[in-house]
Design an enzyme around this catalytic site. Structure first.
Site, short mmCIF file in Angstrom:
data_model
loop_
_atom_site.label_atom_id
_atom_site.label_comp_id
_atom_site.label_asym_id
_atom_site.label_seq_id
_atom_site.Cartn_x
_atom_site.Cartn_y
_atom_site.Cartn_z
CE LYS A 224 17.51 -0.78 -22.60
NZ LYS A 224 18.64 -1.60 -23.05
CD GLU A 230 4.21 -7.83 -28.13
OE1 GLU A 230 4.77 -6.70 -28.16
OE2 GLU A 230 4.59 -8.79 -28.83
N GLY A 285 17.54 -5.65 -21.85
CA GLY A 285 16.24 -6.09 -21.34
C GLY A 285 16.32 -7.41 -20.60
NE ARG A 286 19.80 -10.97 -24.56
CZ ARG A 286 19.72 -10.04 -25.50
NH1 ARG A 286 18.58 -9.40 -25.69
NH2 ARG A 286 20.75 -9.77 -26.28
CD GLU A 371 15.68 -10.99 -26.83
OE1 GLU A 371 15.99 -10.33 -25.83
OE2 GLU A 371 14.53 -10.99 -27.29
CG HIS A 402 6.38 -39.17 -14.62
ND1 HIS A 402 6.32 -40.53 -14.41
CD2 HIS A 402 7.05 -38.65 -13.57
CE1 HIS A 402 6.91 -40.81 -13.25
NE2 HIS A 402 7.36 -39.68 -12.73
CE LYS A 511 10.13 -5.80 -31.09
NZ LYS A 511 11.07 -4.96 -30.36
O1 F6P Z 1 11.53 -7.70 -28.75
C1 F6P Z 1 12.52 -8.17 -27.90
C2 F6P Z 1 12.69 -7.28 -26.73
O2 F6P Z 1 13.31 -6.09 -27.13
C3 F6P Z 1 13.46 -7.94 -25.61
O3 F6P Z 1 14.83 -7.85 -25.77
C4 F6P Z 1 12.95 -7.21 -24.43
O4 F6P Z 1 13.23 -7.88 -23.23
C5 F6P Z 1 11.49 -7.16 -24.76
O5 F6P Z 1 11.43 -6.96 -26.17
C6 F6P Z 1 10.70 -6.08 -24.06
O6 F6P Z 1 11.19 -4.82 -24.37
P1 F6P Z 1 10.78 -3.57 -23.51
O7 F6P Z 1 11.24 -3.79 -22.12
O8 F6P Z 1 11.46 -2.39 -24.15
O9 F6P Z 1 9.28 -3.43 -23.56
#
Ligand code: F6P
Length: 542
Positions: A224, A230, A285-286, A371, A402, A511
């Protein structure tokens, strides 16, 4: 476009613990809720409904059909008076006005001054409604983007030279598409493999790259913000790998082999990706699986399948928006969550999907709920005197039986379980599905009934609650409806608690600190650090 969305005046809401219904629920719990026994609740029915199967009335009262999802809530620690009090709580908190404010496009995400309109992603274009609606123009943009994305998905599906699609994203930009592509693998286009890279741990990307041929791979960089460490780290490594594999031929091919799914199109272009599909700041995002973030799913199941997926979600949106509160499944589930968290004090809920294709569902719903509702202050920033989001966890059944079901049956803590079952299998292996369904029914039964005539180690206390969600088939439409159901039940509990379910400030501190620690790992500078972090850092550098 966002500027056109009017903040308006948000409806007055009352925090749950300040309502008369909250006090009434506390008194009700003390008087009856604590000693409630499911077995008695079912057998008590016999007296009221002579000739009717024992407990049938309870089953009828506490089960319902919603779009694509049948829900049996009758094995929960509730009765009519409890549910009536919970409904009163919802009224006194202003739940329906808050819901209507979301559907009207008001800026209910108050800490980020944003509207919350994931419902618009699945709203049919012909329901553009009143041009005065704040989201009227946004809906047109949704459909323009959707058409472009689905046309692109169809091109990729038809392109036999692309054999591998790699989604690079994390959190909401990974869990949703990954969960849904796996869940709907039955509907997937033949001849393509789908991979999901999220972790900054290079083992993950390296392991996948080693299986790929660059000339046959499409990378989808999903973020987003297009700033997440990452994803940016993985995307850069993937691009470098692609360039190294194809040499001088790589540059003109980036547009064909890399696409970005983002609300920061400028950021993607600055990174060197020109094929982009956008979305908007009013999609959390979620909550973004039905936006451009769903492109891997659209490639997998095709434009028609993706439209069915959206239609299923829309049907559930309409149910949430219009069904009377007493027969409104997201409202009933969300209120049950409040009852368990705040009155029974249950700290977790276990999710048991009895379908192996739903293997990533627990992880997806974990982000959605934890979240969204893992908050310690109310919307005005005041610390809450009661608990919010439970821990959500689980594994597909029957595997979980199990592993950790022992604790669910005989552990010292009560954990409400949410079973998800699918009536019709999509394989034809004889015997399996009947056994699977028998197991899910038997587990719900065993949790409730227990085995109280045996002593010592063989004693099962029973009276352990569970909810049973049943889909006829696992299809794009039923999965869409199921996801919307879960989104809205999370809205309901968050709204009752008076929190902002749509921000996530809690992820920021780690972060910021990671950036500082990364620099220190390179330099060895430990001054000002706590002794534990300093000691570990030195050990890692030694
Ligand atoms: O760090 C949490 C978060 O902001 C989530 O809410 C989101 O889904 C995820 O990181 C990834 O964010 P982005 O889509 O901006 O890379």
């Amino acid at each position: 476009m966002t500027a056109a969305l009017n903040a308006g005046t948000l409806p007055a809401t009352t925090r749950c613990d300040r309502t008369p219904a909250w006090a009434a629920l506390q008194a009700h719990f003390a008087a009856e809720g604590d000693g409630f026994d499911l077995r008695q609740a079912f057998s008590a029915d016999a007296a009221d409904a002579a000739g009717v199967e024992v407990g049938a009335q309870r089953f009828a009262n506490f089960s319902q059909q919603a779009p694509h999802v049948f829900a049996d809530l009758s094995k929960n620690l509730i009765d009519e008076p409890t549910e009536a009090l919970l409904q009163t709580l919802a009224q006194q908190c202003g739940l329906e006005a808050h819901r209507d404010a979301m559907f009207a496009g008001q800026q209910i995400n108050t800490t980020e001054q944003r509207a919350v309109m994931h419902f618009l992603l699945r709203q049919p274009a012909q329901q553009a409604g009143d041009p005065q609606q704040p989201w009227h123009d946004a809906l047109a943009e949704v459909h323009t983007t959707l058409s472009a994305m689905l046309a692109y998905a169809e091109l990729v599906r038809a392109d036999e030279s692309i054999t591998d699609v790699v989604n690079i994203g994390i959190g909401g930009s990974d869990l949703g598409p990954q969960m849904a592509v796996l869940a709907l693998a039955e509907f997937s286009v033949p001849g393509k493999r789908f991979h999901f890279v999220s972790n900054v741990d290079g083992h993950e990307l390296a392991g996948i790259l080693s299986q790929l041929d660059a000339a046959k791979t499409l990378f989808l960089v999903a973020s987003k913000t297009f700033t997440t460490t990452e994803t940016m780290t993985n995307a850069l490594s993937a691009k470098r790998w692609f360039e190294a594999q194809l040499g001088a031929a790589a540059a003109p091919k980036i547009a064909r082999h890399f696409a970005a799914l983002t609300s920061n199109v400028a950021g993607a272009q600055a990174f060197g990706i020109t094929t982009t599909f956008g979305f908007w700041d009013w999609v959390g995002g979620r909550y973004s699986l039905m936006s451009a973030i769903g492109l891997p799913l659209a490639i997998s199941i095709g434009a028609a399948g993706f439209k069915d997926f959206l239609a299923g979600a829309h049907a559930m949106d309409e149910h949430f928006r219009t069904a009377p509160a007493t027969r409104n499944l997201p409202i009933r589930l969300g209120l049950l969550d409040v009852w368990y968290r705040n009155f029974h004090g249950f700290s977790s809920r276990s999710l048991a999907p009895y379908h192996s294709a739903l293997q990533r569902l627990p992880a997806y719903l974990q982000q959605l709920e934890m979240e969204s509702n893992g908050k310690r202050v109310d919307r005005s920033g005041e610390a809450l005197p009661f608990d919010t989001a439970p821990v959500l966890w689980g594994e597909p059944g029957s595997n979980g039986q199990h592993a950790y079901f022992q604790m669910l049956h005989q552990g010292t803590e009560v954990v409400p379980v949410e079973f998800v079952a699918v009536k019709k299998a999509s394989h034809s292996l004889p015997g399996h599905h009947d056994k699977l369904l028998a197991n899910v029914l038997a587990q719900a039964q065993a949790l409730m009934l227990g085995q109280t005539d045996a002593g010592g180690h063989r004693h099962f206390p029973g009276n352990r609650p569970s909810t049973f969600l049943l889909l006829d088939e696992l299809t794009p439409a039923s999965l869409g409806a199921f996801i919307a159901l879960q989104e809205h039940r999370v809205f309901v509990s968050g709204s009752i608690w008076g929190i902002n379910s749509f921000d996530q400030w809690g992820v920021e501190l780690g972060k910021v600190l990671a950036k500082d620690v990364e620099a220190r790992l390179a330099s060895g500078e430990v001054s000002g650090l706590d002794a534990s972090t300093a000691g570990l850092l030195q050990k890692l550098r030694a």
